[in-house]
Design a protein around this motif. Structure first.
Motif, PDB file in Angstrom:
ATOM      1  N   THR A   1      -0.276  25.217  -7.899  1.00 32.34           N
ATOM      2  CA  THR A   1       0.970  24.906  -7.190  1.00 32.34           C
ATOM      3  C   THR A   1       1.598  26.164  -6.604  1.00 32.34           C
ATOM      4  OG1 THR A   1       1.402  22.997  -8.607  1.00 32.34           O
ATOM      5  CG2 THR A   1       3.284  23.937  -7.452  1.00 32.34           C
ATOM      6  N   MET A   2       1.597  27.242  -7.377  1.00 32.08           N
ATOM      7  CA  MET A   2       2.170  28.500  -6.891  1.00 32.08           C
ATOM      8  C   MET A   2       1.409  29.014  -5.666  1.00 32.08           C
ATOM      9  SD  MET A   2       2.865  30.298 -10.610  1.00 32.08           S
ATOM     10  CE  MET A   2       3.569  31.801  -9.946  1.00 32.08           C
ATOM     11  N   ILE A   3       0.085  28.890  -5.695  1.00 29.15           N
ATOM     12  CA  ILE A   3      -0.717  29.367  -4.564  1.00 29.15           C
ATOM     13  C   ILE A   3      -0.510  28.476  -3.343  1.00 29.15           C
ATOM     14  CG2 ILE A   3      -3.080  29.701  -3.729  1.00 29.15           C
ATOM     15  CD1 ILE A   3      -3.856  30.458  -6.601  1.00 29.15           C
ATOM     16  N   ILE A   4      -0.627  27.160  -3.535  1.00 25.71           N
ATOM     17  CA  ILE A   4      -0.504  26.229  -2.412  1.00 25.71           C
ATOM     18  C   ILE A   4       0.883  26.299  -1.786  1.00 25.71           C
ATOM     19  CG2 ILE A   4      -0.512  23.784  -1.790  1.00 25.71           C
ATOM     20  CD1 ILE A   4      -3.276  24.932  -2.236  1.00 25.71           C
ATOM     21  N   SER A   5       1.918  26.443  -2.619  1.00 28.90           N
ATOM     22  CA  SER A   5       3.291  26.501  -2.097  1.00 28.90           C
ATOM     23  C   SER A   5       3.517  27.710  -1.215  1.00 28.90           C
ATOM     24  CB  SER A   5       4.295  26.516  -3.260  1.00 28.90           C
ATOM     25  OG  SER A   5       4.227  25.329  -3.997  1.00 28.90           O
ATOM     26  N   ARG A   6       2.743  28.755  -1.419  1.00 30.85           N
ATOM     27  CA  ARG A   6       2.877  29.965  -0.606  1.00 30.85           C
ATOM     28  C   ARG A   6       1.929  29.981   0.591  1.00 30.85           C
ATOM     29  NH1 ARG A   6       4.762  30.779  -5.532  1.00 30.85           N
ATOM     30  NH2 ARG A   6       6.323  32.409  -5.913  1.00 30.85           N
ATOM     31  N   LEU A   7       0.906  29.123   0.557  1.00 29.60           N
ATOM     32  CA  LEU A   7      -0.042  29.066   1.668  1.00 29.60           C
ATOM     33  C   LEU A   7       0.307  27.978   2.684  1.00 29.60           C
ATOM     34  CD1 LEU A   7      -3.442  29.554  -0.226  1.00 29.60           C
ATOM     35  CD2 LEU A   7      -2.210  31.240   1.167  1.00 29.60           C
ATOM     36  N   LEU A   8       0.951  26.898   2.205  1.00 29.75           N
ATOM     37  CA  LEU A   8       1.314  25.803   3.095  1.00 29.75           C
ATOM     38  C   LEU A   8       2.799  25.851   3.423  1.00 29.75           C
ATOM     39  CD1 LEU A   8      -0.614  22.735   1.612  1.00 29.75           C
ATOM     40  CD2 LEU A   8      -1.430  24.495   3.179  1.00 29.75           C
ATOM     41  N   THR A   9       3.138  25.475   4.641  1.00 35.09           N
ATOM     42  CA  THR A   9       4.537  25.386   5.037  1.00 35.09           C
ATOM     43  C   THR A   9       5.133  24.091   4.493  1.00 35.09           C
ATOM     44  OG1 THR A   9       4.064  24.200   7.090  1.00 35.09           O
ATOM     45  CG2 THR A   9       3.989  26.621   7.163  1.00 35.09           C
TER      46      THR A   9
ATOM     47  N   GLY B   1      -9.862  25.856  -0.144  1.00 35.86           N
ATOM     48  CA  GLY B   1      -9.596  25.185   1.125  1.00 35.86           C
ATOM     49  C   GLY B   1      -8.363  25.727   1.814  1.00 35.86           C
ATOM     50  N   ALA B   2      -7.274  25.913   1.041  1.00 32.78           N
ATOM     51  CA  ALA B   2      -6.045  26.444   1.630  1.00 32.78           C
ATOM     52  C   ALA B   2      -6.234  27.878   2.103  1.00 32.78           C
ATOM     53  CB  ALA B   2      -4.907  26.362   0.611  1.00 32.78           C
ATOM     54  N   LEU B   3      -6.968  28.677   1.336  1.00 37.70           N
ATOM     55  CA  LEU B   3      -7.219  30.062   1.742  1.00 37.70           C
ATOM     56  C   LEU B   3      -8.050  30.140   3.022  1.00 37.70           C
ATOM     57  CD1 LEU B   3      -7.953  31.711  -1.726  1.00 37.70           C
ATOM     58  CD2 LEU B   3      -6.004  32.193  -0.236  1.00 37.70           C
TER      59      LEU B   3
ATOM     60  N   ALA C   1       3.062  20.621   3.586  1.00 43.70           N
ATOM     61  CA  ALA C   1       3.146  20.008   2.259  1.00 43.70           C
ATOM     62  C   ALA C   1       3.715  18.599   2.339  1.00 43.70           C
ATOM     63  CB  ALA C   1       3.996  20.878   1.341  1.00 43.70           C
ATOM     64  N   GLY C   2       4.668  18.393   3.255  1.00 38.61           N
ATOM     65  CA  GLY C   2       5.256  17.067   3.420  1.00 38.61           C
ATOM     66  C   GLY C   2       4.269  16.039   3.930  1.00 38.61           C
ATOM     67  N   VAL C   3       3.349  16.462   4.788  1.00 40.39           N
ATOM     68  CA  VAL C   3       2.321  15.548   5.305  1.00 40.39           C
ATOM     69  C   VAL C   3       1.491  14.986   4.161  1.00 40.39           C
ATOM     70  CG1 VAL C   3       0.188  15.410   6.653  1.00 40.39           C
ATOM     71  CG2 VAL C   3       2.183  16.582   7.599  1.00 40.39           C
ATOM     72  N   PHE C   4       1.023  15.863   3.294  1.00 40.59           N
ATOM     73  CA  PHE C   4       0.211  15.381   2.170  1.00 40.59           C
ATOM     74  C   PHE C   4       1.052  14.537   1.217  1.00 40.59           C
ATOM     75  CE2 PHE C   4      -1.511  15.682  -2.109  1.00 40.59           C
ATOM     76  CZ  PHE C   4      -2.808  15.230  -1.887  1.00 40.59           C
ATOM     77  N   ALA C   5       2.307  14.906   0.990  1.00 37.68           N
ATOM     78  CA  ALA C   5       3.157  14.158   0.061  1.00 37.68           C
ATOM     79  C   ALA C   5       3.333  12.717   0.510  1.00 37.68           C
ATOM     80  CB  ALA C   5       4.516  14.845  -0.072  1.00 37.68           C
TER      81      ALA C   5
END
Length: 498
Positions: A39-47, A172-174, A51-55
């Motif tokens: 979560t910490m990594i994804i939250s810093r890699l995605l805007t 994937g995010a990286l 993140a809202g799109v996936f949610a």
């Protein structure tokens, strides 16, 4: 009958439950570091927009999943005499419903993308639709393990799945896959879960579906699935309504705020809930009552949950800043209100499991309809006032749900409100004693950029110590469980040392 456990004494049942809880808790706590780091990594890699799109897409998949389950697991767990024909029939129903839901998710993806004005929603939904083709081949076996209170295979499947999803989503995010990294990681996780369940499948366990007894599964499932369909509808309603009323960034802010409350679900409820339904059902089969076990469960959950949610609510800014980063600090006030919502809901969080365990499927269904209808109504009434308004609407709905749950449990089980209050009162004292110093500190010294780490570290060290002292001073029933567990751990360590 084949695969049916012999009758056991209350002591043996309790021992089995404790062993199952140990595996289930281990599943949650081993997975927690991976989930938090991910979560910490994804939250810093995605805007927030990504993140809202996936949610939003995840809400549709989760809603379809409740139809896909169709109460099959609950049917297998509560069935008095489980035989091969029951398992084959459950397998047939699970495949049919799951594949239909996968098809609907795939076909409906363009319409969802158009409704939310973002093609990414449809892209994620199409990948998630593939999950539904695979899940039935592991779901029935996992339900059988739960019935038998055999959580070792479930623990191993969870461990491997979390390692897989963490690796795939992070890589994937990286590599710039944006929200699709989360979609592909969920698919990879399903593949691993199914493969693990097949590996641990018991010898002689039915491998193929069958038609005999399908009607009975459908009869049970049409009521049981409603319980979880309405539950998921209410759970996903905030993202669905906010996504349409505002934008994807607002959805992401709400999602991050609710994610802090979700930490408790990951650490405690996700470990306890899978054990509770089979425990309630088995207790009801063997002793004819589950009130004592239900009140004990409420006492334990509130003792842990109210303290945890109190700490997170007070230290919300620190938690958001540490886990998500500076771009998400607007979600901190939302998290504080949602912690109160979670604390209210925790009192009768296990109400639907208790009603299902005694065969009150229709009553449990009606309870979920009432709770989730009030949740959606509360959201629609206040969402024009923004995200904070939406959270306050959820709080009002949770209070209504508390009284409604008590009413249903009183009629179905004979559970009195005074007994629930008596079970919760020691937990309230424990939570207040544990978090009061931290609350005073937050009032005197406002949490900000210059002290949020210190507040989290010091507070995170003080609260657990005060919590243990409060459990002992209040003679809370959870304290005896902690003493027994620590004694067993110490005995194991001594035996290994010798």
């Amino acid at each position: 009958m084949l695969w049916e456990c012999p009758q056991t004494t209350g002591d043996i049942l309790l021992t089995t439950v404790r062993r199952s809880l140990a595996y289930s808790i281990a599943d949650s706590y081993v997975a927690l570091p991976l989930q938090l780091i991910g979560t910490m990594i994804i939250s810093r890699l995605l805007t927030p927009q990504e993140a809202g799109v996936f949610a939003v897409a995840a809400v549709f998949a989760a809603f379809a999943s409740t139809f896909r389950d169709f109460g099959v697991a609950e049917y297998l767990i509560q069935e008095t005499e489980l035989g091969p024909e029951h398992i084959r029939a459950a397998f047939t129903v699970n495949i049919a419903v799951s594949w239909v839901m996968g098809l609907l998710l795939f076909v409906g993806s363009p319409f969802a993308a158009e409704f939310y004005r973002d093609p990414g929603v449809g892209e994620v939904m199409r990948v998630q639709a593939v999950n539904f083709l695979l899940i039935p081949f592991g779901a029935v076996t996992m339900a059988y393990f739960r019935r038998q209170l055999d959580f070792r295979p479930i623990f191993l499947a969870g461990l491997l799945t979390n390692l897989t999803t963490f690796t795939v989503s992070t890589l994937g995010a990286l590599n710039g896959l944006s929200y699709m990294s989360l979609a592909w990681s969920s698919l990879a996780g399903v593949v691993v879960t199914v493969a693990t369940s097949l590996w641990f499948r018991p010898p002689g366990f039915p491998r193929w579906p069958g038609l005999r007894g399908v009607g009975r599964v459908v009869q049970f499932g049409k009521f049981a699935s409603g319980i979880y369909v309405f539950g998921q509808l209410g759970k996903g309603a905030p993202e669905m309504i906010i996504g349409r009323a505002e934008d994807m960034a607002a959805v992401a802010m709400f999602s991050r705020a609710s994610g802090l409350v979700e930490l408790f679900n990951r650490t405690v409820l996700r470990a306890v809930t899978p054990v509770c339904l089979p425990y309630f059902a088995k207790s009801n089969r063997e002793t004819g009552s589950l009130i004592s076990g239900y009140l004990t469960s409420v006492s334990y959950l509130t003792a842990i949950g109210w303290t945890f949610l109190g700490f997170v609510g007070i230290a919300a800014y620190s938690a958001v800043r540490i886990f998500y980063g500076p771009q998400w600090t607007e979600s901190a006030p939302l998290a504080q209100v949602l912690c109160v919502v979670g604390a209210v809901e925790l009192v009768h969080y296990l109400a639907k499991e208790a009603l299902v365990a005694v065969g009150e499927i229709k009553r449990s269904n009606l309870l979920q309809i009432g709770i989730q209808t009030s949740r959606i109504a509360g959201l629609l009434a206040v969402v024009p006032f923004g995200l904070v308004g939406a959270c306050w609407g959820l709080l009002g709905a949770s209070v209504f749900g508390l009284f409604l749950s008590q009413s249903f449990l009183s009629r179905a089980l004979g559970l009195h409100a005074r007994d629930v209050l008596r079970s919760c009162l020691p937990s309230l004292c424990v939570a207040l004693f544990s978090t009061a110093p931290l609350a005073c500190w937050a009032v005197v010294e406002r949490i900000a950029e210059d002290n949020f780490v210190r507040f989290a570290v010091v507070g995170g060290g003080i609260v657990p110590v005060l919590w243990l002292l409060a459990l002992r001073a209040a003679r809370h029933p959870l304290w005896s469980e902690i003493l027994e567990l620590s004694g067993k751990v110490a005995g194991v360590l001594r035996s290994r040392g010798n």
